[in-house]
Write a protein that holds these residues in place. Sequence first.
Motif, PDB file in Angstrom:
ATOM      1  N   SER A 162       0.817  -1.205   0.000  1.00  0.00           N
ATOM      2  CA  SER A 162       0.000   0.000   0.000  1.00  0.00           C
ATOM      3  C   SER A 162       0.856   1.263   0.000  1.00  0.00           C
ATOM      4  O   SER A 162       0.367   2.354  -0.187  1.00  0.00           O
ATOM      5  CB  SER A 162      -0.959  -0.013   1.179  1.00  0.00           C
ATOM      6  OG  SER A 162      -0.266  -0.378   2.331  1.00  0.00           O
ATOM      7  N   LEU A 204       1.440   3.304  -7.866  1.00  0.00           N
ATOM      8  CA  LEU A 204       0.262   2.888  -7.095  1.00  0.00           C
ATOM      9  C   LEU A 204       0.133   3.781  -5.878  1.00  0.00           C
ATOM     10  O   LEU A 204       1.091   3.968  -5.125  1.00  0.00           O
ATOM     11  CB  LEU A 204       0.389   1.434  -6.658  1.00  0.00           C
ATOM     12  CG  LEU A 204      -0.016   0.409  -7.701  1.00  0.00           C
ATOM     13  CD1 LEU A 204       0.279  -0.991  -7.200  1.00  0.00           C
ATOM     14  CD2 LEU A 204      -1.486   0.539  -8.064  1.00  0.00           C
ATOM     15  N   LEU A 207      -3.840   3.236  -0.326  1.00  0.00           N
ATOM     16  CA  LEU A 207      -5.293   3.089  -0.244  1.00  0.00           C
ATOM     17  C   LEU A 207      -5.786   4.157   0.737  1.00  0.00           C
ATOM     18  O   LEU A 207      -5.635   4.019   1.950  1.00  0.00           O
ATOM     19  CB  LEU A 207      -5.660   1.686   0.229  1.00  0.00           C
ATOM     20  CG  LEU A 207      -5.262   0.587  -0.764  1.00  0.00           C
ATOM     21  CD1 LEU A 207      -5.306  -0.780  -0.114  1.00  0.00           C
ATOM     22  CD2 LEU A 207      -6.161   0.622  -1.990  1.00  0.00           C
ATOM     23  N   LYS A 211     -11.848   7.244   0.762  1.00  0.00           N
ATOM     24  CA  LYS A 211     -11.984   6.447  -0.471  1.00  0.00           C
ATOM     25  C   LYS A 211     -12.572   7.260  -1.617  1.00  0.00           C
ATOM     26  O   LYS A 211     -12.290   6.995  -2.775  1.00  0.00           O
ATOM     27  CB  LYS A 211     -12.838   5.208  -0.210  1.00  0.00           C
ATOM     28  CG  LYS A 211     -12.059   4.084   0.460  1.00  0.00           C
ATOM     29  CD  LYS A 211     -12.690   2.748   0.150  1.00  0.00           C
ATOM     30  CE  LYS A 211     -11.698   1.631   0.467  1.00  0.00           C
ATOM     31  NZ  LYS A 211     -12.127   0.323   0.038  1.00  0.00           N
ATOM     32  N   CYS A 231     -12.193   5.996  -8.168  1.00  0.00           N
ATOM     33  CA  CYS A 231     -12.228   4.536  -7.991  1.00  0.00           C
ATOM     34  C   CYS A 231     -13.641   4.077  -7.617  1.00  0.00           C
ATOM     35  O   CYS A 231     -14.066   2.980  -7.995  1.00  0.00           O
ATOM     36  CB  CYS A 231     -11.217   4.106  -6.930  1.00  0.00           C
ATOM     37  SG  CYS A 231      -9.530   4.354  -7.513  1.00  0.00           S
ATOM     38  N   ARG A 235     -15.861   1.084  -9.361  1.00  0.00           N
ATOM     39  CA  ARG A 235     -16.500  -0.033  -8.634  1.00  0.00           C
ATOM     40  C   ARG A 235     -17.978  -0.101  -8.964  1.00  0.00           C
ATOM     41  O   ARG A 235     -18.531  -1.170  -9.185  1.00  0.00           O
ATOM     42  CB  ARG A 235     -16.333   0.173  -7.130  1.00  0.00           C
ATOM     43  CG  ARG A 235     -15.012  -0.339  -6.620  1.00  0.00           C
ATOM     44  CD  ARG A 235     -14.901  -0.193  -5.109  1.00  0.00           C
ATOM     45  NE  ARG A 235     -13.558   0.259  -4.818  1.00  0.00           N
ATOM     46  CZ  ARG A 235     -13.221   1.457  -4.397  1.00  0.00           C
ATOM     47  NH1 ARG A 235     -14.143   2.376  -4.173  1.00  0.00           N
ATOM     48  NH2 ARG A 235     -11.964   1.773  -4.207  1.00  0.00           N
ATOM     49  N   ASP A 241     -14.466  -4.846  -7.217  1.00  0.00           N
ATOM     50  CA  ASP A 241     -13.464  -4.090  -6.498  1.00  0.00           C
ATOM     51  C   ASP A 241     -12.138  -4.821  -6.606  1.00  0.00           C
ATOM     52  O   ASP A 241     -11.146  -4.302  -7.086  1.00  0.00           O
ATOM     53  CB  ASP A 241     -13.875  -3.928  -5.036  1.00  0.00           C
ATOM     54  CG  ASP A 241     -12.987  -2.934  -4.331  1.00  0.00           C
ATOM     55  OD1 ASP A 241     -12.146  -2.308  -5.007  1.00  0.00           O
ATOM     56  OD2 ASP A 241     -13.142  -2.769  -3.109  1.00  0.00           O
ATOM     57  N   GLU A 242     -12.176  -6.077  -6.241  1.00  0.00           N
ATOM     58  CA  GLU A 242     -10.948  -6.862  -6.210  1.00  0.00           C
ATOM     59  C   GLU A 242     -10.623  -7.412  -7.594  1.00  0.00           C
ATOM     60  O   GLU A 242     -11.506  -7.742  -8.370  1.00  0.00           O
ATOM     61  CB  GLU A 242     -11.114  -8.040  -5.241  1.00  0.00           C
ATOM     62  CG  GLU A 242     -11.299  -7.617  -3.789  1.00  0.00           C
ATOM     63  CD  GLU A 242     -10.172  -6.729  -3.301  1.00  0.00           C
ATOM     64  OE1 GLU A 242      -9.005  -7.031  -3.623  1.00  0.00           O
ATOM     65  OE2 GLU A 242     -10.457  -5.727  -2.627  1.00  0.00           O
ATOM     66  N   THR A 288      -8.228  -2.992 -14.358  1.00  0.00           N
ATOM     67  CA  THR A 288      -9.189  -3.448 -13.340  1.00  0.00           C
ATOM     68  C   THR A 288      -9.183  -4.973 -13.215  1.00  0.00           C
ATOM     69  O   THR A 288      -9.470  -5.497 -12.149  1.00  0.00           O
ATOM     70  CB  THR A 288     -10.613  -2.938 -13.645  1.00  0.00           C
ATOM     71  OG1 THR A 288     -10.980  -3.353 -14.961  1.00  0.00           O
ATOM     72  CG2 THR A 288     -10.685  -1.431 -13.548  1.00  0.00           C
ATOM     73  N   CYS A 293      -9.907  -2.131  -8.569  1.00  0.00           N
ATOM     74  CA  CYS A 293     -10.205  -0.692  -8.727  1.00  0.00           C
ATOM     75  C   CYS A 293      -9.375   0.140  -7.765  1.00  0.00           C
ATOM     76  O   CYS A 293      -9.877   1.080  -7.145  1.00  0.00           O
ATOM     77  CB  CYS A 293     -11.701  -0.454  -8.506  1.00  0.00           C
ATOM     78  SG  CYS A 293     -12.710  -1.314  -9.708  1.00  0.00           S
ATOM     79  N   ARG A 294      -8.141  -0.193  -7.598  1.00  0.00           N
ATOM     80  CA  ARG A 294      -7.327   0.555  -6.631  1.00  0.00           C
ATOM     81  C   ARG A 294      -6.719   1.809  -7.265  1.00  0.00           C
ATOM     82  O   ARG A 294      -6.483   1.857  -8.469  1.00  0.00           O
ATOM     83  CB  ARG A 294      -6.261  -0.328  -5.990  1.00  0.00           C
ATOM     84  CG  ARG A 294      -5.257  -0.926  -6.926  1.00  0.00           C
ATOM     85  CD  ARG A 294      -4.079  -1.456  -6.137  1.00  0.00           C
ATOM     86  NE  ARG A 294      -3.442  -0.369  -5.396  1.00  0.00           N
ATOM     87  CZ  ARG A 294      -2.773  -0.527  -4.256  1.00  0.00           C
ATOM     88  NH1 ARG A 294      -2.662  -1.708  -3.718  1.00  0.00           N
ATOM     89  NH2 ARG A 294      -2.194   0.499  -3.665  1.00  0.00           N
TER      90      ARG A 294
END
Length: 564
Positions: A162, A204, A207, A211, A231, A235, A241-242, A288, A293-294
């Motif tokens: 992260s 990246l 997180l 959000k 993001c 979603r 999401d994942e 994605t 969706c980070r």
Amino acid sequence: MHVFTRSGVERTSQKFHSTDTSTVKKNKQNKTATPIPSRSHNRRPLPPIRPPSPALPPPQPPLPPILRSRLASPPSASASLPPLAVFRLSPPSRPPHFPTSTAAAPIHHPAASIHHSCARSAGRASTFPSKATRLLHWWPPPNPVAATSGSRPCRQEGFVRSLMEVCAARAPGKIILAGEHAVVHGSAAVAAAIDLYTRCSLCLMPLADDKAAATLELDLKDPGLTFSWPCGRLREVLLTDEAAGAREARPCSPDRLASIARLLEEHEIPEAKIWLSAGLSAFLFLYTSILGCRPGKVTVSSDLPMGSGLGSSAAFCVSMSGVLLTAAGVVTAVGGISGEGMGWELVGKDDLELVNRWAFQGEKIIHGKPSGIDNAVSTFGSMIKFKKGELTNLKSSNPVKMLITDTRVGRNTKALVAGVSERASRHSDAMASVFNAVNSISEEVSSIVELAANDEIAITSKEEKLAELMEMNQGLLQCMGVSHSSIETVLRTTLKFNLVSKLTGAGGGGCVLTLIPTMLSNLVLEKVIAELESHSFRCFKVEVGGQGLQVCQGGCSYFNGDVV
Ligand SMILES: Nc1ncnc2c1ncn2[C@@H]1O[C@H](COP(=O)(O)OP(=O)(O)O)[C@@H](O)[C@H]1O
Ligand SMILES: C[C@@](O)(CCOP(=O)(O)O)CC(=O)O
């Protein structure tokens, strides 16, 4: 000869969605063509060439800076030795080139935003902090696993540190010596990587607690556009999401493609750049699918002219898949590239296979029905024979010199490939014979390039055979309806000097290859180039047969602009 296994090539075609407007636009060029002169005196002139059917010619973007330095006759240069494409099976020694950043003026949209920038103008203040600032700001890393993973990205699948994380990948463009289009219908083709690259860097973001503020940003340096999506909106529309697991390349379902189209519609892409939407769809799908969706920022820059037959879409998909899979921890670098010293590292064969499979899924979004040759040669590099998804590495024994001429006529690969398929369904027997003939040509080309010629006579004889095969292949491409008046002008011009040319890639404009015999004098070559350039074409040099995908894991301090 080294044989790779089948590289993720599916032969099912995929319906494309409405964001690619190539099919609704008409080719307004209406170019008429004249027959080319024959090499032998008693040969009949070839029939006139129709302009390619439904191709949408995207406006030609400005010439990438690296290509400016490869121009056979740079605008201000005096008549110096013209550079050529040289088949050389060693990695190119030129250091990577990174264009400068650009100035941006945002246009707001409630859900998504797009920034227009004037590509290649100087000096945009980076929106990212310097490396030192980032460390101060984000250290210690909030995730305990990240804290123990050292300075390298974490290698666990499905887990990305992260901490703000940077990696990069680059993938080469290609030329096709024989077999384009027919390869889509199962014939063999011969292609080679060139030392013009597309680079993707990925930053990246942490997180965020907030959000709602997290975004995914895509900065396309070449068209000079930046896109961003909250993001949360990703979603909401993609209902995910994942990431569902990066180790298995999955096709983009029609539903997902329709959702991606909705996300793109929110952007109001300028009409003049609508041809980008296919690449944007491929990007959203790959990002994605691999990372979920980070929040993150992806920057893309390329040496390749887009839509010219040098495989810019494949280089885009391969470098994108490479950087995303590296960030996801499923692709790992295996070592440096000798002589380069710039941090690019090679990737192991199994990882390359995975990248190739993902890139192929991206290519399907851009092309509809790709053969897989472009993404394969961009991933694995070198010179290859490709047939029905099977890849054979070719060892070229003598350097083969090619001049590349860019006609600067924009066209669309997807429309041209579809046009050939339509012709094949209208005249199935005749076109089957055409594809069969191309298959024989490609098989012969692949054998000839591997032949060792040790004296002038043997070299000349080898080159004459190659030239004849190229000439035959060009004739068959004309039968397929993918030549163009600009290509015919190149053929006519080079034929005056007894040189043979053929289109490379999808045709309909784009780039043309001219075989330059070893014994040809530089004086003659200069005349050929001068005459080609008098038609406003661009001639330039590349090195052929170099490395495929390369990655840089973390510490990409040389990556220009945003990621330092
Ligand atoms: N550097 C890039 N930035 C953004 N999009 C790109 C880039 N390179 C390729 N693309 C995408 O690929 C498309 C060109 O693909 P295509 O028509 O197959 O031509 P090519 O022969 O160059 O592969 C562009 O319209 C765009 O959607
Ligand atoms: C026409 C084709 O054979 C090559 C297309 O190359 P390019 O996209 O024009 O660089 C299509 C394919 O093989 O997928």
